[in-house]
Design a protein around this motif. Structure first.
Motif, PDB file in Angstrom:
ATOM      1  N   ALA A 172     -17.425   6.954   3.411  1.00  0.00           N
ATOM      2  CA  ALA A 172     -16.493   5.940   3.925  1.00  0.00           C
ATOM      3  C   ALA A 172     -15.907   5.104   2.784  1.00  0.00           C
ATOM      4  O   ALA A 172     -14.710   4.778   2.798  1.00  0.00           O
ATOM      5  CB  ALA A 172     -17.206   5.040   4.928  1.00  0.00           C
ATOM      6  N   TYR A 173     -16.730   4.774   1.777  1.00  0.00           N
ATOM      7  CA  TYR A 173     -16.255   4.027   0.603  1.00  0.00           C
ATOM      8  C   TYR A 173     -15.155   4.812  -0.117  1.00  0.00           C
ATOM      9  O   TYR A 173     -14.112   4.252  -0.466  1.00  0.00           O
ATOM     10  CB  TYR A 173     -17.433   3.738  -0.339  1.00  0.00           C
ATOM     11  N   ILE A 174     -15.370   6.091  -0.299  1.00  0.00           N
ATOM     12  CA  ILE A 174     -14.365   6.923  -0.968  1.00  0.00           C
ATOM     13  C   ILE A 174     -13.091   6.981  -0.130  1.00  0.00           C
ATOM     14  O   ILE A 174     -11.980   6.853  -0.643  1.00  0.00           O
ATOM     15  CB  ILE A 174     -14.932   8.331  -1.270  1.00  0.00           C
ATOM     16  N   GLY A 175     -13.244   7.136   1.186  1.00  0.00           N
ATOM     17  CA  GLY A 175     -12.082   7.154   2.079  1.00  0.00           C
ATOM     18  C   GLY A 175     -11.310   5.846   2.051  1.00  0.00           C
ATOM     19  O   GLY A 175     -10.070   5.835   1.969  1.00  0.00           O
ATOM     20  N   CYS A 176     -12.024   4.732   2.103  1.00  0.00           N
ATOM     21  CA  CYS A 176     -11.365   3.413   2.023  1.00  0.00           C
ATOM     22  C   CYS A 176     -10.657   3.255   0.678  1.00  0.00           C
ATOM     23  O   CYS A 176      -9.556   2.698   0.612  1.00  0.00           O
ATOM     24  CB  CYS A 176     -12.384   2.287   2.216  1.00  0.00           C
ATOM     25  N   GLY A 177     -11.280   3.743  -0.381  1.00  0.00           N
ATOM     26  CA  GLY A 177     -10.663   3.664  -1.703  1.00  0.00           C
ATOM     27  C   GLY A 177      -9.365   4.441  -1.779  1.00  0.00           C
ATOM     28  O   GLY A 177      -8.382   3.977  -2.366  1.00  0.00           O
ATOM     29  N   ILE A 178      -9.339   5.599  -1.165  1.00  0.00           N
ATOM     30  CA  ILE A 178      -8.116   6.409  -1.148  1.00  0.00           C
ATOM     31  C   ILE A 178      -7.013   5.669  -0.404  1.00  0.00           C
ATOM     32  O   ILE A 178      -5.877   5.584  -0.882  1.00  0.00           O
ATOM     33  CB  ILE A 178      -8.391   7.794  -0.517  1.00  0.00           C
ATOM     34  N   VAL A 179      -7.344   5.110   0.757  1.00  0.00           N
ATOM     35  CA  VAL A 179      -6.348   4.364   1.535  1.00  0.00           C
ATOM     36  C   VAL A 179      -5.882   3.134   0.761  1.00  0.00           C
ATOM     37  O   VAL A 179      -4.679   2.832   0.730  1.00  0.00           O
ATOM     38  CB  VAL A 179      -6.915   3.972   2.920  1.00  0.00           C
ATOM     39  N   ALA A 180      -6.802   2.437   0.118  1.00  0.00           N
ATOM     40  CA  ALA A 180      -6.449   1.234  -0.640  1.00  0.00           C
ATOM     41  C   ALA A 180      -5.501   1.545  -1.792  1.00  0.00           C
ATOM     42  O   ALA A 180      -4.668   0.715  -2.157  1.00  0.00           O
ATOM     43  CB  ALA A 180      -7.713   0.553  -1.177  1.00  0.00           C
ATOM     44  N   MET A 181      -5.601   2.726  -2.364  1.00  0.00           N
ATOM     45  CA  MET A 181      -4.746   3.086  -3.490  1.00  0.00           C
ATOM     46  C   MET A 181      -3.421   3.707  -3.055  1.00  0.00           C
ATOM     47  O   MET A 181      -2.427   3.583  -3.752  1.00  0.00           O
ATOM     48  CB  MET A 181      -5.461   4.093  -4.403  1.00  0.00           C
ATOM     49  N   LYS A 182      -3.397   4.356  -1.912  1.00  0.00           N
ATOM     50  CA  LYS A 182      -2.222   5.151  -1.563  1.00  0.00           C
ATOM     51  C   LYS A 182      -1.342   4.553  -0.468  1.00  0.00           C
ATOM     52  O   LYS A 182      -0.221   5.005  -0.283  1.00  0.00           O
ATOM     53  CB  LYS A 182      -2.658   6.553  -1.149  1.00  0.00           C
ATOM     54  N   SER A 183      -1.848   3.581   0.269  1.00  0.00           N
ATOM     55  CA  SER A 183      -1.058   3.033   1.372  1.00  0.00           C
ATOM     56  C   SER A 183       0.163   2.277   0.839  1.00  0.00           C
ATOM     57  O   SER A 183       0.115   1.620  -0.197  1.00  0.00           O
ATOM     58  CB  SER A 183      -1.903   2.083   2.217  1.00  0.00           C
ATOM     59  N   SER A 184       1.257   2.378   1.578  1.00  0.00           N
ATOM     60  CA  SER A 184       2.476   1.672   1.174  1.00  0.00           C
ATOM     61  C   SER A 184       2.548   0.290   1.807  1.00  0.00           C
ATOM     62  O   SER A 184       3.433  -0.496   1.483  1.00  0.00           O
ATOM     63  CB  SER A 184       3.710   2.494   1.568  1.00  0.00           C
ATOM     64  N   THR A 185       1.607  -0.039   2.683  1.00  0.00           N
ATOM     65  CA  THR A 185       1.591  -1.329   3.351  1.00  0.00           C
ATOM     66  C   THR A 185       0.541  -2.227   2.708  1.00  0.00           C
ATOM     67  O   THR A 185      -0.629  -1.851   2.618  1.00  0.00           O
ATOM     68  CB  THR A 185       1.269  -1.156   4.855  1.00  0.00           C
ATOM     69  N   LYS A 186       0.950  -3.416   2.296  1.00  0.00           N
ATOM     70  CA  LYS A 186       0.058  -4.330   1.589  1.00  0.00           C
ATOM     71  C   LYS A 186      -1.158  -4.709   2.444  1.00  0.00           C
ATOM     72  O   LYS A 186      -2.284  -4.726   1.954  1.00  0.00           O
ATOM     73  CB  LYS A 186       0.825  -5.584   1.174  1.00  0.00           C
ATOM     74  N   ALA A 187      -0.940  -5.002   3.723  1.00  0.00           N
ATOM     75  CA  ALA A 187      -2.052  -5.391   4.600  1.00  0.00           C
ATOM     76  C   ALA A 187      -3.074  -4.266   4.738  1.00  0.00           C
ATOM     77  O   ALA A 187      -4.283  -4.513   4.746  1.00  0.00           O
ATOM     78  CB  ALA A 187      -1.516  -5.803   5.973  1.00  0.00           C
ATOM     79  N   ILE A 188      -2.591  -3.037   4.837  1.00  0.00           N
ATOM     80  CA  ILE A 188      -3.507  -1.894   4.954  1.00  0.00           C
ATOM     81  C   ILE A 188      -4.276  -1.706   3.649  1.00  0.00           C
ATOM     82  O   ILE A 188      -5.479  -1.433   3.656  1.00  0.00           O
ATOM     83  CB  ILE A 188      -2.749  -0.614   5.355  1.00  0.00           C
ATOM     84  N   ARG A 189      -3.587  -1.857   2.509  1.00  0.00           N
ATOM     85  CA  ARG A 189      -4.264  -1.733   1.207  1.00  0.00           C
ATOM     86  C   ARG A 189      -5.402  -2.743   1.093  1.00  0.00           C
ATOM     87  O   ARG A 189      -6.512  -2.397   0.697  1.00  0.00           O
ATOM     88  CB  ARG A 189      -3.272  -1.941   0.068  1.00  0.00           C
ATOM     89  N   TRP A 190      -5.117  -4.008   1.424  1.00  0.00           N
ATOM     90  CA  TRP A 190      -6.131  -5.057   1.319  1.00  0.00           C
ATOM     91  C   TRP A 190      -7.253  -4.849   2.344  1.00  0.00           C
ATOM     92  O   TRP A 190      -8.420  -5.093   2.053  1.00  0.00           O
ATOM     93  CB  TRP A 190      -5.507  -6.436   1.443  1.00  0.00           C
ATOM     94  N   GLY A 191      -6.897  -4.393   3.532  1.00  0.00           N
ATOM     95  CA  GLY A 191      -7.915  -4.108   4.546  1.00  0.00           C
ATOM     96  C   GLY A 191      -8.834  -2.977   4.117  1.00  0.00           C
ATOM     97  O   GLY A 191     -10.053  -3.044   4.304  1.00  0.00           O
ATOM     98  N   ALA A 192      -8.254  -1.944   3.530  1.00  0.00           N
ATOM     99  CA  ALA A 192      -9.053  -0.818   3.038  1.00  0.00           C
ATOM    100  C   ALA A 192      -9.938  -1.250   1.867  1.00  0.00           C
ATOM    101  O   ALA A 192     -11.090  -0.814   1.764  1.00  0.00           O
ATOM    102  CB  ALA A 192      -8.146   0.334   2.626  1.00  0.00           C
ATOM    103  N   ALA A 193      -9.412  -2.112   1.000  1.00  0.00           N
ATOM    104  CA  ALA A 193     -10.227  -2.627  -0.113  1.00  0.00           C
ATOM    105  C   ALA A 193     -11.397  -3.447   0.431  1.00  0.00           C
ATOM    106  O   ALA A 193     -12.522  -3.348  -0.072  1.00  0.00           O
ATOM    107  CB  ALA A 193      -9.376  -3.456  -1.064  1.00  0.00           C
TER     108      ALA A 193
END
Length: 121
Positions: A81-102
């Motif tokens: 899950a940490y790796i998955g969240c990291g991928i989303v945090a790095m690749k998402s184009s939406t700032k809120a999603i990036r911060w939520g994933a981080a």
């Protein structure tokens, strides 16, 4: 590789993975140029793969069962899950999603640390 060498390698990979994740995340938020260098794009994949392999190797070496579900099973799922969240945090184009994933990655790290120290859930 002996148990202690494998364990210390695993611990080093944990520190590298978490440190590099947060460095890359903050650098991405600040639009830092160095983050686009090839080593910063390749290293996380190598480190996280080695982290998973070292963890699985430790499980095999110690002979700890993953079933029935126990603290180690949950810890392994949190690493994924940490790796998955990291991928989303790095690749998402939406700032809120990036911060939520981080934030999700940080919660996974906290859960992993708790399980590693307490060996219970």
């Amino acid at each position: 590789m002996g148990y202690m060498a494998l364990k210390h390698t695993h611990l080093l990979l944990i520190v590298l993975s978490i440190g590099l994740f947060f460095l890359r995340f903050i650098a991405t938020q600040c639009n830092a140029r160095f983050i686009h260098a090839k080593p910063f794009k390749i290293a996380p994949h190598i480190i996280d793969t080695a982290l998973l392999l070292s963890g699985i190797s430790l499980i095999i070496l110690v002979g700890y069962p993953l079933w029935p579900i126990n603290w180690l099973t949950v810890k392994l799922l949190l690493v994924v899950a940490y790796i998955g969240c990291g991928i989303v945090a790095m690749k998402s184009s939406t700032k809120a999603i990036r911060w939520g994933a981080a934030a999700g990655a940080l919660l996974c790290i906290a859960g992993i640390l708790h399980l590693a120290l307490s060996k219970s859930f």
